[in-house]
Design an enzyme around this catalytic site. Sequence first.
Site, PDB file in Angstrom:
ATOM      1  N   PHE A  45      85.468  31.793  -4.364  1.00 38.66           N
ATOM      2  CA  PHE A  45      85.398  32.086  -5.805  1.00 38.66           C
ATOM      3  C   PHE A  45      86.649  31.523  -6.425  1.00 38.66           C
ATOM      4  O   PHE A  45      87.757  31.879  -6.006  1.00 38.66           O
ATOM      5  CB  PHE A  45      85.363  33.597  -6.075  1.00 38.66           C
ATOM      6  CG  PHE A  45      85.443  33.941  -7.549  1.00 38.66           C
ATOM      7  CD1 PHE A  45      84.306  34.316  -8.244  1.00 38.66           C
ATOM      8  CD2 PHE A  45      86.651  33.864  -8.252  1.00 38.66           C
ATOM      9  CE1 PHE A  45      84.363  34.617  -9.612  1.00 38.66           C
ATOM     10  CE2 PHE A  45      86.722  34.152  -9.616  1.00 38.66           C
ATOM     11  CZ  PHE A  45      85.573  34.533 -10.287  1.00 38.66           C
ATOM     12  N   GLU A  46      86.501  30.665  -7.398  1.00 38.02           N
ATOM     13  CA  GLU A  46      87.682  30.314  -8.189  1.00 38.02           C
ATOM     14  C   GLU A  46      87.237  29.746  -9.521  1.00 38.02           C
ATOM     15  O   GLU A  46      86.208  29.082  -9.613  1.00 38.02           O
ATOM     16  CB  GLU A  46      88.647  29.367  -7.454  1.00 38.02           C
ATOM     17  CG  GLU A  46      88.067  28.083  -6.942  1.00 38.02           C
ATOM     18  CD  GLU A  46      89.068  27.242  -6.124  1.00 38.02           C
ATOM     19  OE1 GLU A  46      90.183  27.707  -5.822  1.00 38.02           O
ATOM     20  OE2 GLU A  46      88.722  26.100  -5.801  1.00 38.02           O
TER      21      GLU A  46
END
Length: 397
Positions: free
Chosen positions: A294-295
Amino acid sequence: MAVARPIRMLGAACILLCLFLIFQINQSQGPSFISKGSKGYDGMKNDPLSNPTGEPEGHLWRAEDNDYAPDSASSARTNAALISLVRNEELNDLIPTMKDLERTWNGKFNYPWIFFNDKPFTEEFKKRTQAETKAKCYYEQVPKEHWDPPEWINMELFRESAAILNEQKIQYSDKLSYHQMCRWNSGMFYKHSALKNYKYYWRVEPKVQFFCNVDYDVFRFMEDRNLTYGFTINLFDAPQTLPTLWPETKKFLAANPSYLSSNNMMEWLTDNTLRPDHTEAANGYSTCHFWSNFEIGDLDFFRGEQYDAYFNHLDRAGGFFYERWGDAPVHSIGLGLFADAAKVHWFRDIGYNHIPYFNCPNSPKCSKCTPGKFYAGEPFLAKEDCRPSYFKHVGMH
Ligand SMILES: Nc1nc2c(ncn2[C@@H]2O[C@H](COP(=O)(O)OP(=O)(O)O)[C@@H](O)[C@H]2O)c(=O)[nH]1
Ligand SMILES: [Mg+2]
């Protein structure tokens, strides 16, 4: 009985000294939500996510107040895309992930999806993914020169090193494509021509889950606050995967001291109190990182002089192949050194799972995850959470 004045003064000084020592000991133990088991750190006692979590403060762009229609030429969308490196074979794992993200967020904002693959996407892949969103999908192949091991990598040495890591039970260490994927995510994704004109990206992997309705445009949120990076989970890495990453980083810094941000996160990167054995085995790096599956990030940071020069230095050093450097520690060290710590944001309100870890806030906007529950599986997983170190050294913004 009267006590002589010097004795009274001495007594008072002793009390003050004791109070000072108690204060110091408490300080060095870090935040009170860190629990220390009999064998040292064993996770967080009270996860801050157990407390009610709302939306972030300040102005938020909402779908009901702005034009986010999928085909609108003058929409309120900013220059951003959802991106995913994925294999054709992972289509069945990707579809539920797309459904989750479209239901909780993108169905309101209609940002484009850009899929990347080292092989051509199949027609079935294209048809079924496009059917999940009103937004436009793009299908991009990774150029061979971004994917193949660079010519200075000695493949015999790669195989020998991989065999050693494999004996140490390091997952995927002998899988060349995993090393290629980590290298691509570290230093190649932002060079792809399909991302040339984009400013922000949100990385998505097949099989991850999203649990909470997010009712504001997260890309506009990044833009309005000039944020560089957003994360959900902060984790320790296996030190055996990166013994020379920090020594190489120190060499790079010594040659380029002006690249260090004045508000850097060095204390977090080099923390040796939460898991000293990790910091020692990784030769000075705590192994704590933003879990990059996740980013949400600013591509200009990665394309920027400092990060790109850092990646090139690491690439030459060979550790993407001779060790198993992950893109998560590489991004995190790059951010920790070259970004402004105040520009990194914990998206505590985005409910997220990548097996086996969670970011699950306590909010009526969320369902199907347990607030404050960090992992699913064996209790030893609790100690992989290094948010306490991040909160202690960088903060909870
Ligand atoms: N196209 C392509 N994608 C890959 C390859 N290897 C990994 N990926 C993708 O890269 C991301 C990370 O891989 P994953 O297997 O989830 O690694 P893990 O999360 O570290 O277990 C996922 O989005 C995968 O779909 C590959 O060889 N080709
Ligand atoms: Mg994964």
